[in-house]
Design a protein around this motif. Structure first.
Motif, PDB file in Angstrom:
ATOM      1  N   PHE A 100      28.016  31.409  42.664  1.00 41.82           N
ATOM      2  CA  PHE A 100      28.937  31.511  43.666  1.00 41.82           C
ATOM      3  C   PHE A 100      29.724  33.170  43.301  1.00 41.82           C
ATOM      4  CE2 PHE A 100      33.682  31.938  43.701  1.00 41.82           C
ATOM      5  CZ  PHE A 100      34.037  31.569  44.868  1.00 41.82           C
ATOM      6  N   MET A 101      30.131  33.716  43.964  1.00 40.04           N
ATOM      7  CA  MET A 101      30.630  35.418  43.710  1.00 40.04           C
ATOM      8  C   MET A 101      31.630  35.487  44.514  1.00 40.04           C
ATOM      9  SD  MET A 101      30.977  38.614  44.820  1.00 40.04           S
ATOM     10  CE  MET A 101      29.856  38.701  46.063  1.00 40.04           C
ATOM     11  N   LYS A 102      32.784  36.159  43.768  1.00 43.13           N
ATOM     12  CA  LYS A 102      33.954  36.627  44.671  1.00 43.13           C
ATOM     13  C   LYS A 102      34.288  38.025  43.805  1.00 43.13           C
ATOM     14  CE  LYS A 102      38.664  35.333  45.935  1.00 43.13           C
ATOM     15  NZ  LYS A 102      39.629  34.420  46.273  1.00 43.13           N
ATOM     16  N   SER A 103      34.641  38.825  44.761  1.00 48.20           N
ATOM     17  CA  SER A 103      35.109  40.116  44.576  1.00 48.20           C
ATOM     18  C   SER A 103      36.412  40.892  45.291  1.00 48.20           C
ATOM     19  CB  SER A 103      33.928  41.200  44.691  1.00 48.20           C
ATOM     20  OG  SER A 103      34.282  42.680  44.138  1.00 48.20           O
ATOM     21  N   GLU A 104      37.402  41.472  44.628  1.00 48.51           N
ATOM     22  CA  GLU A 104      38.422  42.054  45.289  1.00 48.51           C
ATOM     23  C   GLU A 104      37.909  43.527  45.506  1.00 48.51           C
ATOM     24  OE1 GLU A 104      40.945  40.217  46.398  1.00 48.51           O
ATOM     25  OE2 GLU A 104      40.278  38.539  45.387  1.00 48.51           O
ATOM     26  N   LEU A 105      38.449  43.840  46.654  1.00 54.19           N
ATOM     27  CA  LEU A 105      38.010  45.254  47.024  1.00 54.19           C
ATOM     28  C   LEU A 105      39.202  46.274  47.445  1.00 54.19           C
ATOM     29  CD1 LEU A 105      34.870  44.153  49.103  1.00 54.19           C
ATOM     30  CD2 LEU A 105      35.104  44.835  46.783  1.00 54.19           C
ATOM     31  N   GLU A 106      38.825  47.388  47.131  1.00 52.08           N
ATOM     32  CA  GLU A 106      39.962  48.538  47.625  1.00 52.08           C
ATOM     33  C   GLU A 106      39.146  49.805  47.472  1.00 52.08           C
ATOM     34  OE1 GLU A 106      43.755  48.951  45.700  1.00 52.08           O
ATOM     35  OE2 GLU A 106      43.912  46.673  45.022  1.00 52.08           O
ATOM     36  N   HIS A 107      39.928  50.866  48.166  1.00 54.73           N
ATOM     37  CA  HIS A 107      39.478  52.322  48.302  1.00 54.73           C
ATOM     38  C   HIS A 107      39.879  53.308  46.852  1.00 54.73           C
ATOM     39  CE1 HIS A 107      38.028  51.990  52.472  1.00 54.73           C
ATOM     40  NE2 HIS A 107      38.827  51.419  52.722  1.00 54.73           N
ATOM     41  N   TYR A 108      38.838  53.617  46.442  1.00 52.17           N
ATOM     42  CA  TYR A 108      39.051  54.455  45.281  1.00 52.17           C
ATOM     43  C   TYR A 108      38.379  55.871  45.545  1.00 52.17           C
ATOM     44  CZ  TYR A 108      40.710  50.185  43.037  1.00 52.17           C
ATOM     45  OH  TYR A 108      41.348  48.991  42.777  1.00 52.17           O
ATOM     46  N   GLY A 109      38.814  56.854  44.898  1.00 49.96           N
ATOM     47  CA  GLY A 109      37.951  58.042  44.780  1.00 49.96           C
ATOM     48  C   GLY A 109      38.822  59.255  45.390  1.00 49.96           C
TER      49      GLY A 109
END
Length: 264
Positions: A100-109
Motif C-alpha cells: 500500500f502506498m499514499k503520497s501527498e502532492l503539490e507544485h514546487y519549483g
C-alpha cells in the motif's frame, strides 16, 4: 503474511477480491512447488518513505522531489531453493508481495516561487492532491555473492526486478474553488486532471541488502523504483502533444526497511 493481506483487503477497498484471490493463488502455487524441491520459505514486512514523481511541480527540481512524498508498507513471502551442489539457482529468491502506498502532492519549483505573481502561479500554488495505491506483485531477487540462507554470509546485497498490478485513487483540489474553470485551473490542466480511481500495472526495480541477526531473523533495507503504465495515477495528465515536458508516465522512489523471519 496472510494476516497482513486480510487486514489490507478489509480496510482498504482498492484491494479488490480479484486481486486478493490472485495473490492467494500465487502463494498456493509457490507452496506446492516448494514441496517438490529442497527449499526454505520466509515472510517479512517492510515500510518507509516514498517519493512520488508525476505531473506536479518542476521536473528535476530537488524540492519537488523531496516534498512530494508519503509512505509505503508491504508484506512479503519469499521462496528460495537449496541444491545438493553449487548451483546458480541458489542465488535467487522469489518474492510475492502485497503493498500500500499514499503520497501527498503539490507544485514546487521556480514557477510557483513566492515572487511569481501571475495568475498561473497563483493557480499552481493553490493546487494540491494525493494518490494512493494498493497492489500485488512479484520480484526476482538476485544475490551476486553468497546467498543469505542458514549457512552463508550475514550481509547479503541483492538486485531485483519484477511487476505489480493494483488499483489507485487520485484526488486533485484547489483552494481557489472547484477545478475545471479558467478562474481556478491553469490552462495546462483544464483538460488534464481527474478525481478518479482505476487499475494500473507497473514495473519495479530494487537494490537492497539483508543483514542476518540469527539463523531465523534478518533485517532488510531496499531502494525501489516503480514505473507505472499510466500517467493518471496522480490525477494529472497534460496533453503530451502540446506540453512536451510531460514526457513520462508517473513513477516513484521508495526507501524501505523491514524484518524477515525464516520459518522453515
Amino acid at each position: 503474511f496472510f494476516i497482513f493481506v486480510t487486514i489490507l483487503a478489509k480496510y482498504y477497498t482498492l484491494m479488490s477480491k480479484r486481486l486478493l484471490f490472485t495473490l492467494l493463488i500465487l502463494l498456493s502455487y509457490s507452496y506446492i512447488n516448494a514441496q517438490y524441491y529442497r527449499s526454505y520459505q520466509e515472510v517479512g514486512i517492510m515500510a518507509g518513505p516514498v517519493f512520488f514523481q508525476g505531473d506536479y511541480g518542476e521536473r528535476g527540481d530537488t524540492e519537488n522531489f523531496i516534498k512530494n512524498n508519503g509512505y509505503t508498507i508491504g508484506g512479503f513471502y519469499y521462496l528460495s531453493f537449496i541444491e545438493n551442489y553449487r548451483n546458480l539457482r541458489e542465488n535467487f529468491k522469489i518474492r510475492l508481495e502485497a503493498s500500500f502506498m499514499k503520497s501527498e502532492l503539490e507544485h514546487y519549483g521556480k514557477y510557483v516561487a513566492p515572487e511569481k505573481t501571475s495568475v498561473m502561479a497563483q493557480q499552481l500554488r493553490a493546487m494540491s492532491g494525493s494518490t494512493q495505491t494498493a497492489s500485488i506483485g512479484f520480484q526476482i531477487e538476485f544475490y551476486p555473492f553468497k546467498l543469505d540462507d542458514y549457512t552463508r554470509a550475514d550481509f547479503s546485497p541483492y538486485i531485483s526486478f519484477g511487476g505489480h498490478f493494483g488499483s489507485y485513487v487520485s484526488e486533485v483540489n484547489s483552494s481557489l474553488g472547484p477545478l475545471g474553470t479558467p478562474l481556478t485551473t491553469p490552462d495546462k490542466y483544464l483538460d488534464g486532471f481527474k478525481n478518479d480511481s482505476g487499475t494500473v500495472g507497473s514495473l519495479t526495480g530494487s537494490i537492497g541488502a539483508r543483514y542476518k541477526l540469527s539463523p531465523y531473523h534478518a533485517l532488510v533495507a531496499d531502494i525501489r523504483t516503480q514505473y507505472y503504465f499510466s500517467d493518471w495515477v496522480d490525477g494529472l495528465n497534460p496533453n503530451k502533444s502540446i506540453y512536451k515536458e510531460n514526457k513520462a508516465n508517473d513513477y516513484s522512489f521508495a526507501l524501505t526497511f523491514g524484518y524477515v523471519y525464516y520459518f522453515n
